[in-house]
Scaffold this active site. Structure first.
Site, PDB file in Angstrom:
ATOM      1  N   HIS A 120       0.816  -1.215   0.000  1.00 24.83           N
ATOM      2  CA  HIS A 120       0.000   0.000   0.000  1.00 24.83           C
ATOM      3  C   HIS A 120       0.853   1.271   0.000  1.00 24.83           C
ATOM      4  O   HIS A 120       1.937   1.317   0.560  1.00 24.83           O
ATOM      5  CB  HIS A 120      -0.932   0.000   1.217  1.00 24.83           C
ATOM      6  CG  HIS A 120      -0.215  -0.098   2.530  1.00 24.83           C
ATOM      7  ND1 HIS A 120       0.259   0.989   3.220  1.00 24.83           N
ATOM      8  CD2 HIS A 120       0.131  -1.179   3.280  1.00 24.83           C
ATOM      9  CE1 HIS A 120       0.847   0.597   4.336  1.00 24.83           C
ATOM     10  NE2 HIS A 120       0.782  -0.713   4.393  1.00 24.83           N
ATOM     11  N   ASP A 121       0.348   2.279  -0.688  1.00 19.14           N
ATOM     12  CA  ASP A 121       0.937   3.627  -0.701  1.00 19.14           C
ATOM     13  C   ASP A 121       2.316   3.669  -1.346  1.00 19.14           C
ATOM     14  O   ASP A 121       3.099   4.583  -1.082  1.00 19.14           O
ATOM     15  CB  ASP A 121       0.992   4.209   0.722  1.00 19.14           C
ATOM     16  CG  ASP A 121      -0.379   4.257   1.372  1.00 19.14           C
ATOM     17  OD1 ASP A 121      -1.233   5.016   0.890  1.00 19.14           O
ATOM     18  OD2 ASP A 121      -0.600   3.529   2.365  1.00 19.14           O
ATOM     19  N   GLY A 138       4.965  -1.405   2.310  1.00 22.65           N
ATOM     20  CA  GLY A 138       4.203  -0.185   2.128  1.00 22.65           C
ATOM     21  C   GLY A 138       5.053   1.072   2.148  1.00 22.65           C
ATOM     22  O   GLY A 138       6.155   1.102   2.702  1.00 22.65           O
TER      23      GLY A 138
END
Length: 265
Positions: A120-121, A138
């Site tokens: 994520h991100d 992430g």
């Protein structure tokens, strides 16, 4: 658009011209597939995910499912994948979170080989290659033309510079400079990605300047800040050296990956 009878396409999904959807694929209501995207079979594209034109996705890839972050609470985050990418079997690409800017982005012409993962991100540039089983935690960034070897793992919040190479089975817990090469677990800087530079047509003068700048940056004398300023002055007219210096100056949440000798000094 053509779709196999066993495919499930939820109402609201946006499909471009020439899209091909193979057997047992599932396309979520908020997904967008660009023109000529091809899903081979058993592919899931869900969440607020967009896939760029002509990207090909192979069986059992999971694209856009809920992030593997225990702090995620259902926020409307996104995943954007660029054009002309190749996403092989078992790849997982996760959207962003509220704590990381709400988006994960992947550029054009990237290759994600079997069972690789983008957390994520993360923000991945153009022309990046993830070999089999690469793990990107992430909040990482990966620059254009970077190559990550099979089984390599990158810790959260790390930066991987453009045109760099991370060797297979390496564990990267620090920032890897542009054009650099890192090997080992834990990974250390082991020189410049000379083979990659040659393959991409960098001139002999450019490579020579990078080698001289590298030696000066990681010399034993002075502090890194002092050496950075010295190199900045000596190579004021060399943009690829300045790119490394800008990466160093920008800093991040991780320390800089350095040569083993420097780390032990």
């Amino acid at each position: 658009m053509t779709a196999h009878p066993t495919a499930v396409i939820e109402a609201g999904a946006k499909l471009g011209a020439g899209v091909k959807i193979g057997p047992y694929c599932v396309i979520g209501a908020d997904a967008t597939l660009g023109d000529d995207v091809e899903l081979m079979s058993h592919v899931v594209v869900t969440g607020r995910t967009s896939i760029g034109a002509r990207t090909r996705i192979f069986p059992f890839a999971s694209i856009g499912h809920q992030p593997q972050d225990l702090k995620y609470h259902g926020e409307a985050s996104t995943l954007a994948v660029g054009a002309d990418c190749m996403i092989r079997e078992g790849v997982t690409l996760n959207p962003g979170t509220e704590g990381g800017g709400m988006s994960t982005t992947i550029g054009d012409r990237c290759a994600f080989l079997a069972n690789s993962h983008v957390g994520h991100d993360c923000h991945v540039g153009n022309n990046v290659i993830f070999s089999n089983n690469v793990m990107l935690a992430g909040h990482c960034t990966v620059g254009d033309f970077a190559i990550l070897g099979g089984g390599a793992a990158v810790i959260q919040f790390a930066r991987v510079g453009a045109h760099s190479f991370l060797g297979g089975m390496s564990g990267l817990e620090n920032d890897l400079i542009p054009y650099g090469m890192a090997l080992g677990n834990r990974a250390h800087l082991s020189g410049l990605n000379i083979v990659g530079l040659q393959r991409r047509g960098f001139s002999r003068n450019d490579i020579h300047d990078l080698r001289r700048a590298y030696r000066l940056l990681f010399a034993a004398e002075g502090t890194l800040a002092e050496r950075t300023e010295d190199v900045a002055q000596e190579f004021a007219g060399q943009p690829i050296v300045q790119e490394i210096l800008a990466f160093i100056r920008a800093g991040g949440k991780r320390s800089l990956c350095t040569p083993k000798e420097a780390a032990e000094a």
